[in-house]
Design a protein around this motif. Structure first.
Motif, PDB file in Angstrom:
ATOM      1  N   ARG A   1       0.832  -1.207   0.000  1.00 19.36           N
ATOM      2  CA  ARG A   1       0.000   0.000   0.000  1.00 19.36           C
ATOM      3  C   ARG A   1       0.867   1.259   0.000  1.00 19.36           C
ATOM      4  N   LEU A   2       1.888   1.290   0.832  1.00 20.06           N
ATOM      5  CA  LEU A   2       2.771   2.452   0.848  1.00 20.06           C
ATOM      6  C   LEU A   2       3.454   2.609  -0.500  1.00 20.06           C
ATOM      7  N   ALA A   3       3.896   1.524  -1.101  1.00 19.88           N
ATOM      8  CA  ALA A   3       4.548   1.611  -2.416  1.00 19.88           C
ATOM      9  C   ALA A   3       3.606   2.189  -3.469  1.00 19.88           C
ATOM     10  N   ARG A   4       2.353   1.749  -3.465  1.00 18.74           N
ATOM     11  CA  ARG A   4       1.383   2.281  -4.433  1.00 18.74           C
ATOM     12  C   ARG A   4       1.178   3.775  -4.238  1.00 18.74           C
ATOM     13  N   LEU A   5       1.100   4.198  -2.982  1.00 19.84           N
ATOM     14  CA  LEU A   5       0.866   5.605  -2.707  1.00 19.84           C
ATOM     15  C   LEU A   5       2.075   6.465  -3.063  1.00 19.84           C
ATOM     16  N   ILE A   6       3.285   5.956  -2.844  1.00 24.53           N
ATOM     17  CA  ILE A   6       4.479   6.692  -3.261  1.00 24.53           C
ATOM     18  C   ILE A   6       4.462   6.876  -4.773  1.00 24.53           C
ATOM     19  N   ALA A   7       4.192   5.810  -5.502  1.00 26.20           N
ATOM     20  CA  ALA A   7       4.149   5.901  -6.959  1.00 26.20           C
ATOM     21  C   ALA A   7       3.054   6.851  -7.437  1.00 26.20           C
ATOM     22  N   GLY A   8       1.910   6.810  -6.771  1.00 28.39           N
ATOM     23  CA  GLY A   8       0.795   7.655  -7.177  1.00 28.39           C
ATOM     24  C   GLY A   8       0.988   9.124  -6.873  1.00 28.39           C
ATOM     25  N   ASN A   9       1.910   9.428  -5.944  1.00 31.35           N
ATOM     26  CA  ASN A   9       2.186  10.815  -5.563  1.00 31.35           C
ATOM     27  C   ASN A   9       3.614  11.227  -5.921  1.00 31.35           C
ATOM     28  N   ALA A  10       4.204  10.529  -6.881  1.00 31.70           N
ATOM     29  CA  ALA A  10       5.627  10.695  -7.163  1.00 31.70           C
ATOM     30  C   ALA A  10       5.984  12.129  -7.536  1.00 31.70           C
ATOM     31  N   ASP A  11       5.173  12.766  -8.375  1.00 30.51           N
ATOM     32  CA  ASP A  11       5.524  14.111  -8.837  1.00 30.51           C
ATOM     33  C   ASP A  11       5.637  15.095  -7.673  1.00 30.51           C
ATOM     34  N   SER A  12       4.666  15.077  -6.768  1.00 30.39           N
ATOM     35  CA  SER A  12       4.708  16.027  -5.656  1.00 30.39           C
ATOM     36  C   SER A  12       5.759  15.642  -4.626  1.00 30.39           C
ATOM     37  N   LEU A  13       6.045  14.336  -4.473  1.00 34.57           N
ATOM     38  CA  LEU A  13       7.036  13.905  -3.494  1.00 34.57           C
ATOM     39  C   LEU A  13       8.463  14.241  -3.933  1.00 34.57           C
ATOM     40  N   ARG A  14       8.656  14.473  -5.205  1.00 29.77           N
ATOM     41  CA  ARG A  14       9.996  14.818  -5.705  1.00 29.77           C
ATOM     42  C   ARG A  14      10.380  16.269  -5.431  1.00 29.77           C
ATOM     43  N   ARG A  15       9.431  17.114  -5.038  1.00 32.23           N
ATOM     44  CA  ARG A  15       9.711  18.544  -4.968  1.00 32.23           C
ATOM     45  C   ARG A  15      10.621  18.923  -3.803  1.00 32.23           C
ATOM     46  N   ASP A  16      10.510  18.226  -2.675  1.00 36.96           N
ATOM     47  CA  ASP A  16      11.349  18.529  -1.518  1.00 36.96           C
ATOM     48  C   ASP A  16      12.534  17.569  -1.516  1.00 36.96           C
ATOM     49  N   PRO A  17      13.766  18.068  -1.436  1.00 33.15           N
ATOM     50  CA  PRO A  17      14.939  17.184  -1.515  1.00 33.15           C
ATOM     51  C   PRO A  17      14.935  16.073  -0.465  1.00 33.15           C
ATOM     52  N   GLN A  18      14.546  16.383   0.764  1.00 31.51           N
ATOM     53  CA  GLN A  18      14.550  15.345   1.802  1.00 31.51           C
ATOM     54  C   GLN A  18      13.481  14.294   1.550  1.00 31.51           C
ATOM     55  N   THR A  19      12.323  14.733   1.109  1.00 30.98           N
ATOM     56  CA  THR A  19      11.253  13.783   0.797  1.00 30.98           C
ATOM     57  C   THR A  19      11.663  12.905  -0.385  1.00 30.98           C
ATOM     58  N   ARG A  20      12.254  13.529  -1.398  1.00 29.81           N
ATOM     59  CA  ARG A  20      12.710  12.776  -2.574  1.00 29.81           C
ATOM     60  C   ARG A  20      13.779  11.760  -2.188  1.00 29.81           C
ATOM     61  N   GLY A  21      14.721  12.161  -1.342  1.00 28.91           N
ATOM     62  CA  GLY A  21      15.785  11.249  -0.941  1.00 28.91           C
ATOM     63  C   GLY A  21      15.292  10.067  -0.133  1.00 28.91           C
ATOM     64  N   TYR A  22      14.151  10.236   0.546  1.00 23.14           N
ATOM     65  CA  TYR A  22      13.641   9.166   1.400  1.00 23.14           C
ATOM     66  C   TYR A  22      12.751   8.188   0.640  1.00 23.14           C
ATOM     67  N   PHE A  23      11.894   8.694  -0.241  1.00 18.76           N
ATOM     68  CA  PHE A  23      10.884   7.844  -0.876  1.00 18.76           C
ATOM     69  C   PHE A  23      11.272   7.335  -2.262  1.00 18.76           C
ATOM     70  N   PHE A  24      12.484   7.640  -2.722  1.00 19.98           N
ATOM     71  CA  PHE A  24      12.932   7.183  -4.042  1.00 19.98           C
ATOM     72  C   PHE A  24      14.285   6.493  -3.914  1.00 19.98           C
ATOM     73  N   ASP A  25      14.547   5.535  -4.810  1.00 19.27           N
ATOM     74  CA  ASP A  25      15.800   4.784  -4.730  1.00 19.27           C
ATOM     75  C   ASP A  25      16.934   5.545  -5.422  1.00 19.27           C
ATOM     76  N   ALA A  26      18.094   4.918  -5.487  1.00 16.13           N
ATOM     77  CA  ALA A  26      19.279   5.581  -6.034  1.00 16.13           C
ATOM     78  C   ALA A  26      19.123   5.928  -7.510  1.00 16.13           C
ATOM     79  N   ASP A  27      18.218   5.227  -8.203  1.00 11.87           N
ATOM     80  CA  ASP A  27      17.959   5.506  -9.619  1.00 11.87           C
ATOM     81  C   ASP A  27      16.840   6.521  -9.818  1.00 11.87           C
TER      82      ASP A  27
END
Length: 572
Positions: free
Chosen positions: A178-204
């Protein structure tokens, strides 16, 4: 502490009834009916339920277990609640027969203007434009709520309650589907903050997938400080400065003064009768218990028990009673510390009898609904602000019979998308009306400095005709929470379902727009019948997260909603 962590690993889950769940929708992981003699926990994640269970096994109170669970949920369910949000707590003290409620709702910063969510032309911003960034962040209340609850009702040392969350944050946990689906579904907005992006996205740069092993050493460090220093570690010093800097750099108004001045408000419980029961919860700024009292007050004029759960007439009454209550909610519900809320008038028996008469005058859907004029009301404009589904709910009964019903939130999924020290900050200010006035008339739920936004969170306790605790329940789901809790109450109190059967039933909701119906089970036949009655129908998943515990002569029975990933555990 080592013994406590070991206990978390070895405690048995529960004795469970594993029969197939009734009317389970395709794709659900159906949940068992769990039974216990004296103590039970139900939370939104297995890690949190095990943490709460361990506290009760160590002699902790319901509040101790709740705090341990909430700390874990900050880590494993970050999209829904956490240190950066707020909540409402309803508590039952069995030996004193005392009911208490604590309001830990977020507050508007002192420098936030009432026009916060209007653009340069005076028009309301788009919802997501308002959500993402610092503009939407209110003063968090969760940490102070946990502290105040522990001061009043805790049994174990404060420091011990953080051990499960600290251990998980350091050692890591697997990201749930469920968390994975929600991260993917909110990916664009989660990328905007560097700390949020670094936490919810992998090295790629890809959203974390289910099963990814995630650690959070920054959160572990903060939780360790909180466990030693108490709330001062959050509301002042380094963490407070990090929060205010992050929010102000993102166009928000949160200040060190706002954090330093935050207070939890003890409030009188709001209770109302239904059939032979007494139902209790939070008063304003929650609209949840108030709306439930209105809906059930209208429904008390009809014998739902003889109609049954497949009856189109029963669901017409439920739907239109809900529409009438939501009309009143949009006009009158707000923070009563700032605007008078006519609670007594809205729950007055004669007023509700008059509203129920509207339901008796037709066998079709009401063509239109409008707010009533209860005693004590004053003229305000309607509030059309949305309330989107995130949030979490915890239900607990401890070995002494004390009970906690806690609903907490950061509002939208992932809140403002701003992360500080491993936790997300809320977007709670978007629960205020975007327009402070309409046609020159003030909106009751307008933003004002220090005010708490209207909420639908509905942590609920039900008492039987002898005054004994019967049910502990609540749900996440934005403004749908009211309907979800309503359905559980009607399923159990009117239609005699057990808690497991109740949470597996398909929902039928009306919040003033379309009639929302889940497309499975009894609803397959009910949907065309409701359309014939004149409703505009919208079908789709309704993402409730009901967590119920019921006291019976044989002991406790509990269940978690199969739509999410919650778990009920015995804790005897």
């Amino acid at each position: 502490m080592r013994l406590l962590l070991l206990a978390l690993l070895w405690l048995p889950l529960a004795h469970a009834d594993n029969r197939p769940a009734p009317e389970a929708a395709t794709g659900w992981q159906t949940q068992p009916l769990v039974q216990a003699k004296n103590a039970m926990v139900v939370t939104a994640n297995p890690h949190a339920s095990k943490a709460a269970q361990a506290m009760l096994a160590s002699g902790g109170s319901a509040v101790d277990a709740m705090i341990a669970a909430q700390m874990v949920l900050t880590l494993v369910e970050p999209q829904s609640s956490g240190l950066g949000g707020g909540g409402f707590l309803v508590h039952w003290q069995q030996d004193e027969q005392q009911l208490s409620t604590l309001d830990g709702r977020e507050t508007a910063p002192q420098q936030a203007p009432s026009e916060l969510f209007l653009d340069d032309q005076g028009q309301p911003l788009g919802f997501m434009d308002a959500v993402v960034g610092g503009r939407s962040v209110g003063t968090p209340g969760t940490v102070m709520l946990m502290w105040q609850a522990h001061q009043r009702f805790g049994a174990l040392p404060w420091r011990e309650l953080f051990a499960p969350a600290i251990g998980l944050a350091l050692n890591g946990f697997d990201v749930s589907p469920r968390l994975a689906r929600l991260i993917a579904g909110n990916a664009d907005s989660l990328r905007r903050d560097p700390q949020t992006r670094g936490y919810f996205f992998d090295a790629d740069g890809q959203p974390l997938s289910a099963g990814h092993h995630l650690t959070n050493p920054e959160l572990a460090a903060l939780l360790t400080r909180l466990s030693i220093e108490g709330p001062s570690a959050f509301y002042s010093g380094k963490i407070a400065q990090l929060m205010t800097d992050k929010v102000q750099k993102a166009s928000g108004h949160l200040s060190l003064a706002d954090l330093g001045q935050y207070r939890v408000q003890p409030r009188p419980a709001l209770c109302f009768p239904y059939r032979q029961y007494k139902i209790c919860g939070m008063g304003p700024p929650s609209s949840g218990t108030l709306a439930l009292g209105q809906i059930l007050g209208m429904l008390s004029h009809f014998e739902l028990s003889t109609m049954g759960p497949a009856s189109p007439r029963a669901w017409r009454l439920i739907a239109d009673a809900s529409r009438l209550a939501f009309a009143d909610r949009g006009r009158y519900a707000t923070d009563s510390d700032f605007v008078p809320v006519p609670v007594e008038g809205l729950l007055d028996a004669d007023y509700l009898a008059g509203r129920a008469q509207l339901l008796k005058n037709t066998e079709q859907a009401l063509p239109a609904v409008s707010p009533g004029a209860p005693k004590g009301y004053w003229p305000t404009a309607p509030d059309r602000s949305p309330e989107f589904p995130s949030t979490t709910h915890i239900s607990i009964i401890d070995t002494k019979g004390n009970a906690v019903s806690l609903t907490s939130t950061i509002e939208n999924a992932f809140g403002s998308r701003l992360m500080v020290q491993g936790f997300l900050l809320n977007n709670e200010l978007t629960d205020f009306a975007f327009e402070p006035e309409v046609n020159g008339m003030p909106v009751a739920n307008r933003l004002q400095p220090g005010k708490r936004p209207r909420s639908s969170m509905s942590p609920t306790l039900v008492f039987d005709d002898k005054g004994q605790l019967l049910l502990v329940l609540g749900s996440p789901g934005g403004s749908s929470i009211i309907g979800y809790v309503l359905h559980a109450l009607v399923n159990i109190l009117d239609w005699g379902m057990d808690v497991r059967e109740a949470v597996h039933q398909p929902h039928v909701l009306h919040r003033g727009g379309s009639l929302e119906m889940e497309p499975f089970g009894r609803n397959l036949a009910l949907t065309p019948a409701m359309k014939t009655l004149g409703y505009d129908i919208r079908t789709g998943e309704l993402n409730s997260g009901l967590h119920l515990i019921m006291r019976t002569p044989a002991g406790l029975r509990g269940a978690a909603d199969p739509r999410r990933e919650g778990l009920a555990l015995a804790a005897d």
